[in-house]
Design a protein around this motif. Structure first.
Motif, PDB file in Angstrom:
ATOM      1  N   THR A  20       4.396 -38.476   2.273  1.00 31.27           N
ATOM      2  CA  THR A  20       5.752 -38.867   2.654  1.00 31.27           C
ATOM      3  C   THR A  20       6.459 -37.703   3.352  1.00 31.27           C
ATOM      4  O   THR A  20       6.145 -36.553   3.141  1.00 31.27           O
ATOM      5  CB  THR A  20       6.570 -39.276   1.413  1.00 31.27           C
ATOM      6  OG1 THR A  20       6.380 -38.299   0.403  1.00 31.27           O
ATOM      7  CG2 THR A  20       6.115 -40.614   0.893  1.00 31.27           C
ATOM      8  N   GLN A  21       7.407 -38.044   4.181  1.00 31.85           N
ATOM      9  CA  GLN A  21       8.170 -37.045   4.923  1.00 31.85           C
ATOM     10  C   GLN A  21       9.227 -36.425   4.008  1.00 31.85           C
ATOM     11  O   GLN A  21       9.530 -36.963   2.944  1.00 31.85           O
ATOM     12  CB  GLN A  21       8.824 -37.714   6.130  1.00 31.85           C
ATOM     13  CG  GLN A  21       7.818 -38.096   7.206  1.00 31.85           C
ATOM     14  CD  GLN A  21       6.972 -36.906   7.644  1.00 31.85           C
ATOM     15  OE1 GLN A  21       7.482 -35.900   8.090  1.00 31.85           O
ATOM     16  NE2 GLN A  21       5.656 -37.028   7.486  1.00 31.85           N
ATOM     17  N   PRO A  22       9.807 -35.282   4.431  1.00 36.99           N
ATOM     18  CA  PRO A  22      10.844 -34.655   3.606  1.00 36.99           C
ATOM     19  C   PRO A  22      11.928 -35.665   3.260  1.00 36.99           C
ATOM     20  O   PRO A  22      12.336 -36.454   4.103  1.00 36.99           O
ATOM     21  CB  PRO A  22      11.402 -33.560   4.521  1.00 36.99           C
ATOM     22  CG  PRO A  22      10.328 -33.289   5.505  1.00 36.99           C
ATOM     23  CD  PRO A  22       9.540 -34.547   5.662  1.00 36.99           C
ATOM     24  N   LEU A  23      12.347 -35.638   2.031  1.00 38.45           N
ATOM     25  CA  LEU A  23      13.302 -36.640   1.589  1.00 38.45           C
ATOM     26  C   LEU A  23      14.446 -35.928   0.872  1.00 38.45           C
ATOM     27  O   LEU A  23      14.478 -35.855  -0.338  1.00 38.45           O
ATOM     28  CB  LEU A  23      12.588 -37.608   0.655  1.00 38.45           C
ATOM     29  CG  LEU A  23      13.303 -38.926   0.437  1.00 38.45           C
ATOM     30  CD1 LEU A  23      13.276 -39.777   1.698  1.00 38.45           C
ATOM     31  CD2 LEU A  23      12.627 -39.689  -0.686  1.00 38.45           C
ATOM     32  N   LEU A  24      15.336 -35.401   1.690  1.00 34.75           N
ATOM     33  CA  LEU A  24      16.494 -34.737   1.104  1.00 34.75           C
ATOM     34  C   LEU A  24      17.628 -35.750   1.030  1.00 34.75           C
ATOM     35  O   LEU A  24      17.821 -36.553   1.941  1.00 34.75           O
ATOM     36  CB  LEU A  24      16.906 -33.535   1.963  1.00 34.75           C
ATOM     37  CG  LEU A  24      15.854 -32.418   2.017  1.00 34.75           C
ATOM     38  CD1 LEU A  24      16.318 -31.309   2.956  1.00 34.75           C
ATOM     39  CD2 LEU A  24      15.578 -31.855   0.631  1.00 34.75           C
ATOM     40  N   ALA A  63      20.746 -30.407  -9.424  1.00 34.96           N
ATOM     41  CA  ALA A  63      19.711 -30.598  -8.397  1.00 34.96           C
ATOM     42  C   ALA A  63      18.308 -30.717  -8.992  1.00 34.96           C
ATOM     43  O   ALA A  63      17.355 -30.996  -8.274  1.00 34.96           O
ATOM     44  CB  ALA A  63      19.746 -29.436  -7.409  1.00 34.96           C
ATOM     45  N   ASN A  64      18.153 -30.520 -10.317  1.00 36.47           N
ATOM     46  CA  ASN A  64      16.817 -30.567 -10.900  1.00 36.47           C
ATOM     47  C   ASN A  64      16.590 -31.891 -11.638  1.00 36.47           C
ATOM     48  O   ASN A  64      15.865 -32.758 -11.175  1.00 36.47           O
ATOM     49  CB  ASN A  64      16.614 -29.356 -11.826  1.00 36.47           C
ATOM     50  CG  ASN A  64      15.157 -29.154 -12.220  1.00 36.47           C
ATOM     51  OD1 ASN A  64      14.335 -30.028 -11.991  1.00 36.47           O
ATOM     52  ND2 ASN A  64      14.843 -28.032 -12.818  1.00 36.47           N
ATOM     53  N   ALA A 107      12.708 -33.336  -6.943  1.00 37.57           N
ATOM     54  CA  ALA A 107      13.527 -32.132  -7.157  1.00 37.57           C
ATOM     55  C   ALA A 107      12.948 -30.945  -6.394  1.00 37.57           C
ATOM     56  O   ALA A 107      13.671 -30.032  -5.995  1.00 37.57           O
ATOM     57  CB  ALA A 107      13.610 -31.815  -8.648  1.00 37.57           C
ATOM     58  N   LEU A 108      11.627 -30.963  -6.186  1.00 43.35           N
ATOM     59  CA  LEU A 108      10.953 -29.840  -5.531  1.00 43.35           C
ATOM     60  C   LEU A 108      10.953 -29.953  -4.008  1.00 43.35           C
ATOM     61  O   LEU A 108      10.479 -29.058  -3.306  1.00 43.35           O
ATOM     62  CB  LEU A 108       9.507 -29.740  -6.047  1.00 43.35           C
ATOM     63  CG  LEU A 108       9.393 -29.317  -7.514  1.00 43.35           C
ATOM     64  CD1 LEU A 108       8.025 -29.664  -8.079  1.00 43.35           C
ATOM     65  CD2 LEU A 108       9.645 -27.808  -7.642  1.00 43.35           C
ATOM     66  N   GLU A 109      11.468 -31.061  -3.502  1.00 43.44           N
ATOM     67  CA  GLU A 109      11.436 -31.352  -2.067  1.00 43.44           C
ATOM     68  C   GLU A 109      11.923 -30.183  -1.178  1.00 43.44           C
ATOM     69  O   GLU A 109      11.282 -29.869  -0.177  1.00 43.44           O
ATOM     70  CB  GLU A 109      12.282 -32.607  -1.817  1.00 43.44           C
ATOM     71  CG  GLU A 109      12.066 -33.279  -0.493  1.00 43.44           C
ATOM     72  CD  GLU A 109      10.695 -33.918  -0.330  1.00 43.44           C
ATOM     73  OE1 GLU A 109      10.108 -34.362  -1.326  1.00 43.44           O
ATOM     74  OE2 GLU A 109      10.212 -33.954   0.808  1.00 43.44           O
ATOM     75  N   ALA A 139       1.072 -28.888   6.780  1.00 41.49           N
ATOM     76  CA  ALA A 139       2.424 -28.436   7.114  1.00 41.49           C
ATOM     77  C   ALA A 139       3.278 -28.173   5.878  1.00 41.49           C
ATOM     78  O   ALA A 139       4.093 -27.256   5.865  1.00 41.49           O
ATOM     79  CB  ALA A 139       3.105 -29.467   8.009  1.00 41.49           C
ATOM     80  N   ARG A 140       3.099 -29.014   4.826  1.00 42.25           N
ATOM     81  CA  ARG A 140       4.007 -28.874   3.670  1.00 42.25           C
ATOM     82  C   ARG A 140       3.354 -29.309   2.371  1.00 42.25           C
ATOM     83  O   ARG A 140       4.011 -29.841   1.492  1.00 42.25           O
ATOM     84  CB  ARG A 140       5.304 -29.643   3.926  1.00 42.25           C
ATOM     85  CG  ARG A 140       5.111 -31.103   4.338  1.00 42.25           C
ATOM     86  CD  ARG A 140       6.414 -31.702   4.826  1.00 42.25           C
ATOM     87  NE  ARG A 140       7.482 -31.521   3.861  1.00 42.25           N
ATOM     88  CZ  ARG A 140       7.685 -32.295   2.794  1.00 42.25           C
ATOM     89  NH1 ARG A 140       6.872 -33.302   2.542  1.00 42.25           N
ATOM     90  NH2 ARG A 140       8.681 -32.070   1.986  1.00 42.25           N
ATOM     91  N   GLY A 141       2.068 -29.046   2.247  1.00 41.94           N
ATOM     92  CA  GLY A 141       1.353 -29.428   1.015  1.00 41.94           C
ATOM     93  C   GLY A 141       1.534 -28.441  -0.123  1.00 41.94           C
ATOM     94  O   GLY A 141       1.159 -28.717  -1.255  1.00 41.94           O
TER      95      GLY A 141
END
Ligand code: CA
Length: 444
Positions: free
Chosen positions: A2-6, A31-32, A284-286, A313-315
């Motif tokens: 999945t793509q970044p999910l902020l 935020a946690n 939470a770690l996103e 890229a972001r694993g």
């Protein structure tokens, strides 16, 4: 992947009506919102909790008070369960809904927050009046060996000419561990007895382990399960990961050295493994995702089933991990805990997605609540070695503590505490809480 999910839950300016959650150094800010299983002092029944500052949102009480009325009934049922398995089984998107609602409930300036705050006496527990449990019924536990620094260090002690075996850069190496031995943080750990040898060919004697060690690891809980024979494409692997915890894979090095060939570790690892009680979700770690390990130019590329552009890229996860020790003498002198090492989970050779995909590729079923260990997290420097075997280099360079004591391996009474946290400019720092255990003398 999945793509970044902020989303709003990552907003660093959000304030909680639980004051302690707004302290800059708390592990559990808004935020946690990690999940755990606790029980009140006054009752045996375990409950789902969400950590917030130095308090815990009691999900059973919150459901009974109607605070979770907007979520799906199946999710509400999971929140009243005795373990996290039902919530894990629902999958990441339902857990994300719960986390988002909990964020609104615990926020100072939302209508949901006002309602929850009015019920604070009923739905908030104080961490000093509860006990924490292992958060899931763990059906299976597998431990990997994903730090190339750890594998190289340990390999070079036992095979100086050939530290890394030929398979290491081709697949995440692991072994099947023992779920029955997993205990929550704070549980004393008994020094095991077993066979060890004075010379490589034996004969062995049976005695308490003289080379007891800790291993600093990250644990990952499985969310959705797989059926036997299913494969998990690496691009989907993180859909199957619920969240992360700290894991101390206690090890008896003398027992391990005698037993590990030809089939790998057995009794040297199965006497106890300690987990931290709070499960930090991938959501939470996103903000703290990082690129996967950069392989040296001569290293093989991962095989196609273990390769994915998004994983490259972001694993990785930018998690700082620390090991602290308190000895009996330090406690007697009132001395504070002393840090033994500090490492970075971003230095792991294999990503959690690669570990999960490789694990499933063999055909075994993964079940909700299963636990995967990363293997000892060691970095390239001495200060980032994640176990005493490496730090003291097989006993050759013992560590000297502030009391003047030295440690080649753990002594009875030593308490080992693992900690972890994530920090990034523009985001709230989040932490994992602690994963602690004290070494008890072997039984006579
Ligand atoms: Ca291990």
């Amino acid at each position: 992947m999945t793509q970044p999910l902020l989303d709003d839950t990552h907003d660093p300016s959000a304030q909680s009506w639980v004051e302690s959650a707004n302290a800059p150094d708390t592990d559990f800010p808004l935020a946690n919102l990690p999940f755990g299983i606790f029980r009140h002092d006054f009752e045996e029944r375990p409950r789902v909790g969400i950590a917030i500052g130095d308090r815990v949102l009691d999900c059973l009480a919150a459901v009974r008070a109607g605070l979770f009325n907007t979520v799906d009934p199946a999710v509400r049922d999971a929140l009243t369960s005795w373990t996290l398995n039902p919530l894990m089984a629902l999958g990441r998107s339902d857990a994300r809904d719960v986390r988002r609602l909990a964020h609104r409930l615990l926020q100072a300036e939302t209508p949901e927050g006002a309602k929850a705050r009015a019920l604070a006496d009923d739905v908030l527990a104080s961490t000093d009046s509860i006990g924490m449990r292992v958060p899931a019924e763990i059906g299976d536990y597998s431990d990997f060996y994903a730090s190339i620094h750890h594998a190289t260090n340990v390999g070079s002690m036992f095979r100086p000419d050939n530290p890394l075996l030929p398979n290491y850069k081709w697949m995440p190496i692991g072994y099947h561990g023992r779920a029955s031995s997993i205990v929550p943080s704070g549980t004393p750990v008994r020094r095991p007895r077993g066979q060890s040898v004075a010379s490589p060919d034996g004969p062995p004697t049976v005695s308490p382990s003289g080379r007891m060690d800790y291993e600093l690891e990250i644990g990952a809980y499985i969310a959705r399960g797989t059926r036997q024979g299913d494969v998990v494409p690496i691009a989907r692997a993180e859909d199957y990961l619920f969240g992360l915890c700290l894991l101390n894979d206690w090890s008896a090095r003398d027992l391990q050295q005698w037993e590990y060939q030809p089939l790998g570790p057995f009794l040297s690892k199965s006497f106890a493994s300690t987990v931290s009680p709070w499960v930090v979700t991938l959501d939470a770690l996103e903000p703290f995702r990082v690129a996967s390990f950069t392989r040296a130019p001569g290293d093989p590329a991962p095989l196609p089933y273990l390769d994915d552009a998004a994983d490259r890229a972001r694993g990785g996860f930018g998690i700082t991990l620390e090991v602290w020790i308190t000895t009996e003498a330090m406690r007697a002198a009132g001395a504070p805990a002393e840090r033994l090492s500090r490492g970075d989970f971003g230095t792991m050779y294999w990503t959690l997605a690669q570990m999960l995909t490789h694990h499933a590729s063999g055909g075994c079923a993964l079940r909700p609540g299963d636990l995967i260990g990363s293997g000892t997290v060691s970095g390239p420097d001495r200060g980032s070695r994640g176990c005493l075997l490496e730090l003291a280099w097989r006993g050759q360079s013992p560590v000297t503590l502030s009391t003047g004591e030295t440690r080649a391996f753990l002594q009875d009474g030593d308490e080992v505490t693992l900690r972890a946290s994530c920090e990034r400019e523009g985001f709230r720092r989040i932490g994992f809480g602690t994963c602690a255990g004290r070494v008890m003398p072997a039984l006579a």
